[in-house]
Structure formats: structure tokens, C-alpha cells
Design an enzyme around this catalytic site. Structure first.
Site, mmCIF file in Angstrom:
data_model
loop_
_atom_site.group_PDB
_atom_site.id
_atom_site.type_symbol
_atom_site.label_atom_id
_atom_site.label_comp_id
_atom_site.label_asym_id
_atom_site.label_seq_id
_atom_site.Cartn_x
_atom_site.Cartn_y
_atom_site.Cartn_z
ATOM 1 N N ASP A 148 58.829 -1.088 46.905
ATOM 2 C CA ASP A 148 59.626 -1.155 45.675
ATOM 3 C C ASP A 148 60.632 -0.008 45.679
ATOM 4 O OD1 ASP A 148 57.613 -3.018 45.270
ATOM 5 O OD2 ASP A 148 57.489 -2.638 43.114
ATOM 6 N N LYS A 183 63.531 -6.054 40.192
ATOM 7 C CA LYS A 183 62.484 -5.499 39.318
ATOM 8 C C LYS A 183 63.117 -4.684 38.204
ATOM 9 C CE LYS A 183 58.573 -2.225 39.660
ATOM 10 N NZ LYS A 183 57.735 -1.449 40.614
ATOM 11 N N LYS A 217 60.507 -9.313 38.925
ATOM 12 C CA LYS A 217 59.286 -8.615 38.511
ATOM 13 C C LYS A 217 59.588 -7.843 37.230
ATOM 14 C CE LYS A 217 56.011 -4.945 39.772
ATOM 15 N NZ LYS A 217 55.451 -4.097 40.857
#
Length: 247
Positions: free
Chosen positions: A99, A173, A207
Site C-alpha cells: 500500500d 485506497k 479500498k
């Protein structure tokens, strides 16, 4: 639908942030990973220096829990070279998912080519090693137009440079959970921001991380189309218990 398949059980505090010793924090992470294994959540999200520990625990128990870690966390201002070096080490240590905190400050300053190169090189590294990559855009640091623009930038770079069957492994995300808002507004996922991300990320998955405190909110996010949810309260959410956790 098993909500646990959507939950990235997350602990990203350093010992200093948790106001405990390094030894105590390591024990805390070890217990956190074990709980993630016991509850069979999709993934445990931890700091890069704890990936090796998690890998040993998960391998020893033949668990299917994935290991995720953060790159360039939490500010996102590390150089591309620094982020790639950190990502390579995480891959070597056993991480399944990376990430990256995108350089959203560079984006806000109009340094678009730098941001595009970061997305291209980071995504390429992850996919070459059969890893999932997520790009954290830090929605609390952006206005509505910027959320749309940065989400679309990531989508356009990926669609132009990678194969269609790889898109499902490149996420956009929402948040780190560590960004400090000046006015006390939410620093995690909000429904308006997530809707904007979903509309502009497709065909990439999204996400939602931070700020999701109930099972109902999580299910609503999933109903909208979110594929993963990052939370430090995965157990409470999966059991329908409202949490007061900040992430």
C-alpha cells in the site's frame, strides 16, 4: 457474503505513537497477527519492519491470511527511489500486498509527471512480483475535484500501461488514517469521497480505509462496490459491535 473476506485488519502504530516500548509493541503486533489468523480475516496490515514476524506466524500455522504493508507511510513524500527500495525489501520479507502512499503533496503542486512515474514504477514492481498494489490518495488532504483527478490519474496510468487481467490487483485506497485535518473533519473514508473514487477508478478496485465504525457502514461500502475495507477494529465490525476506534 462473508464480511471477513473484505476486511484488512490493520495496526500501523510505531512504539512511540502507541506510547509503549519497542518490545511491548512487537508483542502487541504478534498478538494482533495471531488474532487475525484466528478470525480468518482477509489480510493483516502492518508496518514494513513487522512483515518478517507476521510471515513466520502465518507460515507456521499454514494460514491463508495475506500480509500487507505500507510504503512511503504516512506522508507519501519519500522519493520514488526510496519507495521502490522499501517495497523491494517488503517483497523480500514476504509481503503479499503493498500500500503505497502516493505523493499527494506533489500532485497538489502540479507535479503530475512525478506522480505518474511513481504510479507506473510502483505498480510495475508489484505486478512483476505477483503482488497486489494499492495507491493511498489521502482524501482528507484533497478537495472533491482533486479526489476525482488523482483517482483518474492512477486509473489512466494503469489502463495505459498494464494488461486488463492485472487491473483487479491495482487498487485506489482512500486514507492512511494518520493525516491531521486542521478543522477536525474526518480523516478517513467518507461516503461522498468513496462514491467519487468508485466512479473514477473503474475498472480498478477501491479500498475504503479509516473512519468505518459499524458493520452497517462496512456493508454499505461493499454494496456501493468497495472491494476492501481497512480497519483497526475488524473483529468488532465483523461481529456488529460499534467501535470508537479512530481507524
Amino acid at each position: 457474503m462473508n464480511i471477513k473476506n473484505y476486511l484488512d485488519s490493520t495496526y500501523l502504530k510505531t512504539a512511540k505513537q502507541a506510547k509503549i516500548s519497542e518490545k511491548e509493541n512487537t508483542v502487541l503486533v504478534q498478538n494482533f497477527v495471531q488474532k487475525t489468523i484466528d478470525e480468518m480475516f482477509k489480510l493483516v496490515m502492518i508496518r514494513p519492519d513487522k512483515v518478517t514476524l507476521a510471515k513466520k506466524l502465518i507460515t507456521a500455522q499454514n494460514s491463508k491470511v495475506l500480509i500487507g504493508t505500507v510504503i512511503g507511510f504516512p506522508e507519501g513524500t519519500d522519493t520514488i527511489e526510496e519507495k521502490l527500495m522499501e517495497a523491494k525489501q517488503a517483497i523480500k520479507d514476504g509481503a503479499d500486498e503493498l500500500d503505497f502512499v502516493i505523493n499527494f503533496e506533489a500532485f497538489k503542486l502540479g507535479e503530475i509527471n512525478l506522480v505518474k512515474e511513481e504510479v507506473l514504477l510502483g505498480t510495475s514492481l508489484a505486478l512483476q512480483h505477483n503482488k497486489t498494489v494499492k495507491w493511498i490518495i489521502e482524501i482528507a488532504a484533497l478537495n472533491g475535484a482533486q479526489i476525482i483527478q488523482l483517482t483518474a490519474l492512477i486509473k489512466n496510468v494503469v489502463v495505459a500501461n498494464f494488461k486488463e487481467n492485472e487491473f483487479e490487483n491495482v487498487f485506489v485506497k482512500s486514507s492512511t488514517g494518520f493525516y491531521k485535518t486542521l478543522d477536525g473533519s474526518p480523516n478517513g473514508a467518507t461516503f461522498p469521497a468513496i462514491i467519487a473514487m468508485l466512479e473514477n477508478a473503474f475498472p480498478l478496485p477501491v479500498k475504503a480505509s479509516g473512519g468505518i465504525k459499524t458493520k452497517e457502514e462496512a456493508l454499505e461500502m461493499i454494496k456501493l462496490g468497495v472491494k476492501r475495507i481497512g480497519t483497526s477494529s475488524a473483529k468488532a465490525i465483523s461481529e456488529g459491535i460499534e467501535t470508537s476506534g479512530s481507524y
